[in-house]
Design a protein around this motif. Structure first.
Motif, short mmCIF file in Angstrom:
data_model
loop_
_atom_site.label_atom_id
_atom_site.label_comp_id
_atom_site.label_asym_id
_atom_site.label_seq_id
_atom_site.Cartn_x
_atom_site.Cartn_y
_atom_site.Cartn_z
N GLN A 1 0.84 -1.21 0.00
CA GLN A 1 0.00 0.00 0.00
C GLN A 1 0.87 1.26 0.00
O GLN A 1 0.61 2.21 -0.74
CB GLN A 1 -0.90 0.01 1.24
CG GLN A 1 -2.10 -0.90 1.18
CD GLN A 1 -3.10 -0.59 2.29
OE1 GLN A 1 -3.58 0.53 2.40
NE2 GLN A 1 -3.39 -1.57 3.12
N ALA B 1 1.15 3.90 -3.08
CA ALA B 1 0.78 5.31 -2.86
C ALA B 1 1.94 6.24 -3.19
O ALA B 1 1.75 7.31 -3.77
CB ALA B 1 0.36 5.50 -1.39
N GLN C 1 1.98 8.98 -6.34
CA GLN C 1 2.27 10.41 -6.16
C GLN C 1 3.42 10.86 -7.06
O GLN C 1 3.38 11.95 -7.65
CB GLN C 1 2.61 10.69 -4.70
CG GLN C 1 2.86 12.16 -4.38
CD GLN C 1 1.62 13.01 -4.56
OE1 GLN C 1 0.53 12.61 -4.15
NE2 GLN C 1 1.78 14.16 -5.19
#
Length: 233
Positions: free
Chosen positions: A72, A76, A80
């Motif tokens: 995760q 993430a 970004q």
């Protein structure tokens, strides 16, 4: 068109799903956000006045949730990176980092589906310490994530009870190691120096969950932390 990596992973995904269904029928775990009344040694060492814990569970599910949590954070982070490319990024670098993002998203979604109701909730990342507009800062953080991920998979392998999960973990950590080598290449570093490889035996170094989780928790929003008493942490 699927890449070879994706095809291999999806093949493992199908295998793991079958294995998971068998395992889930015999096991019950508590996964999710716990309140501050948890009684582990970890809990006793920190201020529990406002902290919420993502308990990873026990047994193989704890290992899977451990991997799910790390995937995760990696997914993430790269999401970004691709959404806000650093200054001066070349089309080649953006393409490579996009491919890494895609792998990490696949890994994350695999664990989410395999764990189903036993999965921990979606983590709330905190990347405030990373300057996403600076190439050195982004690639430095990527190196941290990749080296940590490889060491974490290697360090948790002995905890896996189901041989099918062990095979799957081996396939995933191989991909993570390729990412680590790529990032080191972009940084102009040795792809396998003594910080990640034991030069006396040529084996990749590993880290236990107790060593990994404090580092992982530093990238989770304040007030939340991973608790892995089921993994000896």
């Amino acid at each position: 068109m699927k890449t070879t990596t994706q095809e291999n992973f999806l093949e493992g995904q199908a295998m793991a799903r079958r294995s998971f269904l068998r395992f889930a029928g015999a096991s019950a775990v508590m996964a999710g956000v716990l309140t501050t009344t948890a009684c582990s040694k970890l809990d006793e060492d920190i201020d529990t006045s406002s902290t919420q814990y993502y308990n990873l569970g026990t047994g193989d599910i704890a290992v899977l949730n451990y991997a799910y949590a790390l995937e995760q954070l990696e997914a993430a982070f790269y999401t970004q990176v691709v959404a806000t490319p650093y200054a001066g990024i070349s089309s080649e670098e953006l393409g490579l980092l996009t491919e890494v993002r895609d792998h990490e998203v696949i890994h994350r979604e695999f664990f989410k589906k395999a764990l189903a109701t036993n999965a921990i909730p979606a983590l709330v990342p905190n990347f405030a310490s990373i300057n996403f507009s600076n190439r050195a800062a982004v690639l430095g953080a990527a190196k941290t994530f990749e080296d940590l991920g490889v060491a974490a998979y290697n360090g948790a392998g002995y905890l896996i009870q189901d041989v099918n999960y062990l095979t799957l973990a081996g396939k995933i950590v191989s991909v993570e190691a390729r990412h680590a080598a790529l990032i080191r290449n972009l940084l102009g570093l040795n792809f396998a120096d003594s910080t990640v490889v034991d030069l006396s035996n040529g084996l990749e170094k590993s880290m236990t969950p107790a060593q990994v989780l404090p580092l992982a928790n530093s990238f989770i929003a304040t007030g939340y932390t991973l608790s892995a008493t089921g993994l000896g942490s």
